[in-house]
Design an enzyme around this catalytic site. Structure first.
Site, PDB file in Angstrom:
ATOM      1  N   ASP A 167       1.476  25.841  -7.736  1.00  0.00           N
ATOM      2  CA  ASP A 167       2.389  25.415  -6.698  1.00  0.00           C
ATOM      3  C   ASP A 167       3.800  25.825  -7.128  1.00  0.00           C
ATOM      4  O   ASP A 167       4.090  25.920  -8.322  1.00  0.00           O
ATOM      5  CB  ASP A 167       2.295  23.891  -6.536  1.00  0.00           C
ATOM      6  CG  ASP A 167       3.363  23.351  -5.628  1.00  0.00           C
ATOM      7  OD1 ASP A 167       3.421  23.765  -4.458  1.00  0.00           O
ATOM      8  OD2 ASP A 167       4.172  22.520  -6.101  1.00  0.00           O
ATOM      9  N   ASP A 227       7.342  24.686  -5.629  1.00  0.00           N
ATOM     10  CA  ASP A 227       8.405  23.680  -5.687  1.00  0.00           C
ATOM     11  C   ASP A 227       7.932  22.395  -6.348  1.00  0.00           C
ATOM     12  O   ASP A 227       6.985  21.757  -5.890  1.00  0.00           O
ATOM     13  CB  ASP A 227       8.909  23.386  -4.272  1.00  0.00           C
ATOM     14  CG  ASP A 227       9.449  24.640  -3.596  1.00  0.00           C
ATOM     15  OD1 ASP A 227      10.352  25.269  -4.170  1.00  0.00           O
ATOM     16  OD2 ASP A 227       8.944  24.996  -2.514  1.00  0.00           O
ATOM     17  N   ASN A 283       3.444  26.143   0.139  1.00  0.00           N
ATOM     18  CA  ASN A 283       3.741  25.823   1.533  1.00  0.00           C
ATOM     19  C   ASN A 283       5.238  26.043   1.776  1.00  0.00           C
ATOM     20  O   ASN A 283       6.063  25.538   1.004  1.00  0.00           O
ATOM     21  CB  ASN A 283       3.423  24.353   1.841  1.00  0.00           C
ATOM     22  CG  ASN A 283       1.940  24.069   1.898  1.00  0.00           C
ATOM     23  OD1 ASN A 283       1.113  24.969   1.901  1.00  0.00           O
ATOM     24  ND2 ASN A 283       1.592  22.787   1.946  1.00  0.00           N
ATOM     25  N   SER A 289       7.117  25.478   5.011  1.00  0.00           N
ATOM     26  CA  SER A 289       7.219  25.099   6.421  1.00  0.00           C
ATOM     27  C   SER A 289       8.620  25.296   6.979  1.00  0.00           C
ATOM     28  O   SER A 289       8.815  25.188   8.200  1.00  0.00           O
ATOM     29  CB  SER A 289       6.791  23.641   6.608  1.00  0.00           C
ATOM     30  OG  SER A 289       7.724  22.757   6.011  1.00  0.00           O
ATOM     31  N   CYS A 339       2.481  29.977   2.753  1.00  0.00           N
ATOM     32  CA  CYS A 339       2.106  29.606   4.120  1.00  0.00           C
ATOM     33  C   CYS A 339       3.379  29.254   4.880  1.00  0.00           C
ATOM     34  O   CYS A 339       4.072  28.309   4.508  1.00  0.00           O
ATOM     35  CB  CYS A 339       1.158  28.413   4.112  1.00  0.00           C
ATOM     36  SG  CYS A 339       0.917  27.724   5.781  1.00  0.00           S
ATOM     37  N   HIS A 373       3.515  28.172   8.011  1.00  0.00           N
ATOM     38  CA  HIS A 373       3.144  27.407   9.208  1.00  0.00           C
ATOM     39  C   HIS A 373       3.427  25.911   9.070  1.00  0.00           C
ATOM     40  O   HIS A 373       3.462  25.368   7.966  1.00  0.00           O
ATOM     41  CB  HIS A 373       1.655  27.594   9.511  1.00  0.00           C
ATOM     42  CG  HIS A 373       1.229  29.023   9.574  1.00  0.00           C
ATOM     43  ND1 HIS A 373       0.372  29.581   8.656  1.00  0.00           N
ATOM     44  CD2 HIS A 373       1.563  30.019  10.440  1.00  0.00           C
ATOM     45  CE1 HIS A 373       0.171  30.856   8.957  1.00  0.00           C
ATOM     46  NE2 HIS A 373       0.888  31.148  10.031  1.00  0.00           N
ATOM     47  N   CYS A 433      -4.214  27.943   5.865  1.00  0.00           N
ATOM     48  CA  CYS A 433      -3.534  28.300   4.619  1.00  0.00           C
ATOM     49  C   CYS A 433      -2.535  27.252   4.148  1.00  0.00           C
ATOM     50  O   CYS A 433      -2.077  27.320   3.004  1.00  0.00           O
ATOM     51  CB  CYS A 433      -2.861  29.670   4.745  1.00  0.00           C
ATOM     52  SG  CYS A 433      -1.678  29.854   6.091  1.00  0.00           S
ATOM     53  N   ARG A 434      -2.186  26.297   4.999  1.00  0.00           N
ATOM     54  CA  ARG A 434      -1.258  25.256   4.557  1.00  0.00           C
ATOM     55  C   ARG A 434      -2.014  24.229   3.717  1.00  0.00           C
ATOM     56  O   ARG A 434      -2.947  23.588   4.183  1.00  0.00           O
ATOM     57  CB  ARG A 434      -0.591  24.585   5.765  1.00  0.00           C
ATOM     58  CG  ARG A 434       0.355  23.450   5.369  1.00  0.00           C
ATOM     59  CD  ARG A 434       1.116  22.904   6.567  1.00  0.00           C
ATOM     60  NE  ARG A 434       1.812  21.684   6.198  1.00  0.00           N
ATOM     61  CZ  ARG A 434       2.965  21.642   5.506  1.00  0.00           C
ATOM     62  NH1 ARG A 434       3.537  22.775   5.132  1.00  0.00           N
ATOM     63  NH2 ARG A 434       3.522  20.492   5.195  1.00  0.00           N
ATOM     64  N   ASP A 466       1.972  19.457  -8.174  1.00  0.00           N
ATOM     65  CA  ASP A 466       2.643  18.186  -8.452  1.00  0.00           C
ATOM     66  C   ASP A 466       2.352  17.109  -7.420  1.00  0.00           C
ATOM     67  O   ASP A 466       2.878  15.997  -7.544  1.00  0.00           O
ATOM     68  CB  ASP A 466       4.157  18.400  -8.582  1.00  0.00           C
ATOM     69  CG  ASP A 466       4.792  18.878  -7.279  1.00  0.00           C
ATOM     70  OD1 ASP A 466       4.134  19.647  -6.543  1.00  0.00           O
ATOM     71  OD2 ASP A 466       5.938  18.488  -6.998  1.00  0.00           O
TER      72      ASP A 466
END
Length: 198
Positions: free
Chosen positions: A11, A13, A54, A56, A92, A94, A109-110, A136
């Site tokens: 991941d 962030d 992710n 968004s 992702c 979205h 994919c999210r 995390d």
């Protein structure tokens, strides 16, 4: 073609870099403590290093998808002097509640859905069952388990919604990426080759 590569899916962030919400300013990107050490261990032991994130902010209209390119470049530049390279960087864009119609969709994919991991596995010849997802929050863990990976939660205070279930329970827990790498290598019984200068 046989799926033979081990990978560590990361991941972004809060795991690889400090969590600055919706940040695409390269100047504000800072590696998390232990990131360089942990990734160096994993890479020397033969794991591919693949970011799955992710983003968004694209769907919400906060920034264009192209703004993620300098972010990736900055992270690679921070890791490069330590001899660490990323083998893949997947995002992702979205979110079903976004306000940019092209990205305001339900997708696979999210995270906690596993689509980014499946895409990386197909692109990079990754054996998901021999790989790990490090994140995390429990959405990361769920994505990893849905993809058939082992999972490790960085317990660094970022998860606040502790709704545990079988698919959201990590295989391992660690405080940072340096310790995470040690636990992964110990679990897989993989030795780290000695570092060669030059």
């Amino acid at each position: 073609m046989a799926m033979s590569q081990r990978a560590a899916f990361l991941d972004k962030d809060g795991t690889l870099v400090a969590d600055v919400p919706y940040n695409v300013d390269p100047a504000r990107i800072v590696l998390q403590p232990g990131a360089v050490e942990g990734l160096r261990y994993l890479q020397r032991a033969g794991y591919l290093l693949v970011v799955v994130s992710n983003q968004s902010g694209v769907a919400r209209g906060y920034f264009e998808e192209a703004a993620l390119i300098p972010v990736e470049q900055r992270i690679r530049a921070l890791l490069g002097p330590a001899g660490v390279r990323l083998d893949g960087f997947y995002c992702c864009p979205h979110h079903p509640e976004g306000n940019v119609p092209a990205f305001a969709v339900h997708c696979l994919c999210r995270k906690p859905m596993p689509g980014l991991l499946f895409r990386a596995a197909a692109d990079l010849n990754i054996d998901l069952e021999r790989s790990w997802l490090i994140g995390d929050i429990l959405h990361d863990i769920e994505a990893g388990r849905r993809a058939g990976c082992r999972t490790l939660l960085l317990d660094n205070g970022h998860e606040t919604d502790w709704h545990l279930s079988a698919i959201r329970t990590p295989h391992e827990v660690a405080p940072d990426l340096a310790v995470a790498a040690q636990r992964i290598l110990a679990t897989d019984d993989v030795a780290v080759p000695p570092h060669k200068e030059g």
